[in-house]
Design an enzyme around this catalytic site. Sequence first.
Site, PDB file in Angstrom:
ATOM      1  N   ASP A  18      31.254 -36.944  94.852  1.00 43.13           N
ATOM      2  CA  ASP A  18      32.377 -37.732  95.361  1.00 43.13           C
ATOM      3  C   ASP A  18      33.627 -36.884  95.594  1.00 43.13           C
ATOM      4  O   ASP A  18      34.603 -37.365  96.175  1.00 43.13           O
ATOM      5  CB  ASP A  18      32.680 -38.893  94.406  1.00 43.13           C
ATOM      6  CG  ASP A  18      31.543 -39.911  94.394  1.00 43.13           C
ATOM      7  OD1 ASP A  18      30.818 -40.011  95.409  1.00 43.13           O
ATOM      8  OD2 ASP A  18      31.359 -40.585  93.368  1.00 43.13           O
TER       9      ASP A  18
ATOM     10  N   ARG B 107      28.320 -49.372  84.246  1.00 43.76           N
ATOM     11  CA  ARG B 107      27.156 -49.301  83.351  1.00 43.76           C
ATOM     12  C   ARG B 107      27.410 -50.040  82.046  1.00 43.76           C
ATOM     13  O   ARG B 107      26.513 -50.718  81.516  1.00 43.76           O
ATOM     14  CB  ARG B 107      26.815 -47.830  83.062  1.00 43.76           C
ATOM     15  CG  ARG B 107      26.153 -47.137  84.254  1.00 43.76           C
ATOM     16  CD  ARG B 107      26.292 -45.626  84.107  1.00 43.76           C
ATOM     17  NE  ARG B 107      25.482 -44.873  85.060  1.00 43.76           N
ATOM     18  CZ  ARG B 107      25.818 -44.675  86.334  1.00 43.76           C
ATOM     19  NH1 ARG B 107      26.943 -45.192  86.827  1.00 43.76           N
ATOM     20  NH2 ARG B 107      25.035 -43.951  87.126  1.00 43.76           N
TER      21      ARG B 107
ATOM     22  N   LYS C  88      34.781 -45.249  86.838  1.00 42.62           N
ATOM     23  CA  LYS C  88      34.105 -46.323  87.570  1.00 42.62           C
ATOM     24  C   LYS C  88      32.614 -46.382  87.196  1.00 42.62           C
ATOM     25  O   LYS C  88      32.088 -47.448  86.896  1.00 42.62           O
ATOM     26  CB  LYS C  88      34.287 -46.081  89.075  1.00 42.62           C
ATOM     27  CG  LYS C  88      33.661 -47.140  89.964  1.00 42.62           C
ATOM     28  CD  LYS C  88      34.343 -47.198  91.318  1.00 42.62           C
ATOM     29  CE  LYS C  88      33.860 -46.127  92.285  1.00 42.62           C
ATOM     30  NZ  LYS C  88      32.481 -46.366  92.768  1.00 42.62           N
TER      31      LYS C  88
ATOM     32  N   ARG D 284      37.896 -43.205  99.031  1.00 41.67           N
ATOM     33  CA  ARG D 284      38.118 -41.769  98.804  1.00 41.67           C
ATOM     34  C   ARG D 284      38.685 -41.085 100.046  1.00 41.67           C
ATOM     35  O   ARG D 284      39.416 -40.108  99.945  1.00 41.67           O
ATOM     36  CB  ARG D 284      36.830 -41.098  98.323  1.00 41.67           C
ATOM     37  CG  ARG D 284      36.321 -41.717  97.019  1.00 41.67           C
ATOM     38  CD  ARG D 284      35.435 -40.811  96.203  1.00 41.67           C
ATOM     39  NE  ARG D 284      34.680 -41.594  95.229  1.00 41.67           N
ATOM     40  CZ  ARG D 284      35.132 -42.024  94.059  1.00 41.67           C
ATOM     41  NH1 ARG D 284      36.363 -41.731  93.669  1.00 41.67           N
ATOM     42  NH2 ARG D 284      34.380 -42.744  93.246  1.00 41.67           N
TER      43      ARG D 284
ATOM     44  N   ARG E  13      30.818 -39.734 105.237  1.00 43.05           N
ATOM     45  CA  ARG E  13      31.908 -38.840 104.798  1.00 43.05           C
ATOM     46  C   ARG E  13      31.830 -37.457 105.439  1.00 43.05           C
ATOM     47  O   ARG E  13      32.817 -36.709 105.363  1.00 43.05           O
ATOM     48  CB  ARG E  13      31.936 -38.739 103.268  1.00 43.05           C
ATOM     49  CG  ARG E  13      32.468 -40.010 102.632  1.00 43.05           C
ATOM     50  CD  ARG E  13      32.704 -39.875 101.140  1.00 43.05           C
ATOM     51  NE  ARG E  13      33.174 -41.141 100.581  1.00 43.05           N
ATOM     52  CZ  ARG E  13      32.965 -41.553  99.331  1.00 43.05           C
ATOM     53  NH1 ARG E  13      32.294 -40.787  98.495  1.00 43.05           N
ATOM     54  NH2 ARG E  13      33.430 -42.710  98.915  1.00 43.05           N
TER      55      ARG E  13
HETATM   56  C1  S3P Z   1      27.326 -42.978  91.234  1.00 39.63           C
HETATM   57  C2  S3P Z   1      26.507 -42.020  91.738  1.00 39.63           C
HETATM   58  C3  S3P Z   1      26.764 -41.313  92.981  1.00 39.63           C
HETATM   59  C4  S3P Z   1      28.209 -41.457  93.440  1.00 39.63           C
HETATM   60  C5  S3P Z   1      28.717 -42.853  93.300  1.00 39.63           C
HETATM   61  C6  S3P Z   1      28.598 -43.336  91.877  1.00 39.63           C
HETATM   62  C7  S3P Z   1      26.924 -43.642  89.997  1.00 39.63           C
HETATM   63  O1  S3P Z   1      25.879 -41.822  93.949  1.00 39.63           O
HETATM   64  O2  S3P Z   1      28.366 -41.027  94.756  1.00 39.63           O
HETATM   65  O3  S3P Z   1      30.076 -42.928  93.681  1.00 39.63           O
HETATM   66  O4  S3P Z   1      27.763 -44.302  89.352  1.00 39.63           O
HETATM   67  O5  S3P Z   1      25.758 -43.532  89.621  1.00 39.63           O
HETATM   68  P1  S3P Z   1      24.396 -41.178  94.072  1.00 39.63           P
HETATM   69  O6  S3P Z   1      24.030 -40.644  92.742  1.00 39.63           O
HETATM   70  O7  S3P Z   1      23.487 -42.291  94.479  1.00 39.63           O
HETATM   71  O8  S3P Z   1      24.525 -40.107  95.104  1.00 39.63           O
END
Ligand code: S3P
Length: 431
Positions: free
Chosen positions: A317, A24, A19, A392, A348
Amino acid sequence: MRFEPSGGLRGSVTAPPDKSISHRAALLGAMSAEPVRIANYLRAADTLSTLDALRAVGALVEEHDDATVVVRGSGLREAREPGGPIDVGNAGTLMRLLPGWLAAQEGRIFVLDGDSSIRRRPVDRIAAPLRLMGADIRATEGRFPPFVVYGTPLSAITYEMPVASAQVKSCVLLAGLAAAGTTSVVEPALSRDHTERMLAAAGVAVDRRGPTVSVTFTDELDAQNVLVPGDLSSAAFMIAAGVLVRGSRLVVRDVGVNWTRTGFLRILERMGANVLGELEEPSAAVAPSEPISDIDVTAGALVGTVVEAEEVPLAIDELPLVALLGCFAEGETVVRGAQELRVKESDRIAGVVEGLRGLGATIEATEDGFAVTGTAGAALRGGTIDARGDHRMAMLGAVAGLASEEGVDVVGMEAAAVSYPGFMDDLARLA
Ligand code: S3P
């Protein structure tokens, strides 16, 4: 949806596409003037929100049947002002990365909004550094969506992040591409580095020194085609099920094993789980430079462990699963320094503690994590768990059900489609 106690899970599954990397890859494609081809793009609610958002700001996006997406972008400084609000749906990553690009689009105005969960998630963490760069961002009650980004020239900064967050880091780095000079982000703990890898592949001068990562002003991105690896955060549910359900032996194929994502596997190793992968020297890598491995899982006994703050971003996560694993371990499992869990798709910490306690677990919440006392192998009783609209949490409940004595009813299982639409099918196949 009810999940009955299961016999051993056996066979192999391919992890769904990552994801974080899908978001990105599409975003960098929209920021590039040349087309970008993304193979194995995640077709789930969150990453489809990203494609729609990018269309709204001017990208042409083709979706092919074989999960290939071609993004024809408008260039770094050419995001189009949309006719109405940009809907980020449930996607926090989209909400926090996209403004990094939009903030520098001079003279254009962008409104970002999302679902009821998104409207509870703070954006001040990106608004603060962007404002230091000169951005003009106005949020509801100062910190929530919907919020407005007024495009304006930006200047470079060095930003010491108060909380480790790959989303915030990525946002500032994307904004830094449009700011004269060098923009640096200092991380209190390492977080996932997919943005840095992809920017470097797109020709950006990315410099990493210890906790500091920097980018410099960039004329145009030359984003490369991407093959998205499997998502460890999704694979983690199958891995946990394989560890917990007696008699299991399974393989999850093609999982991305970038070190900044594999904290969960290191935690499992400490807990004594029988999980193998080519983690030190992965045999294969997918473009641009993300290592992959198959992960081989055999059920077995666990011992409790402690997860400290510096490990939290590397397994953020997967921490709900660490709590579930802790329920079955010998001794105590403690997670500290994870207050970020309170501002995810749901709270969570509250969800895990109340949810697992309802299934018979001995678990306490703390301000910044939880402490679980394990049963040393005995199954959880079972019961009902509410996903609280969080993908999740829904999948956590399903895995708990397979490893329970009496089964688990998950309220709101449909939330899984946010990141893992094939979850039920994959689980059914293994079971
Ligand atoms: C993510 C970063 C995480 C993660 C999210 C996806 C990302 O959040 O919890 O599911 O793709 O950069 P944070 O880095 O803001 O904690």
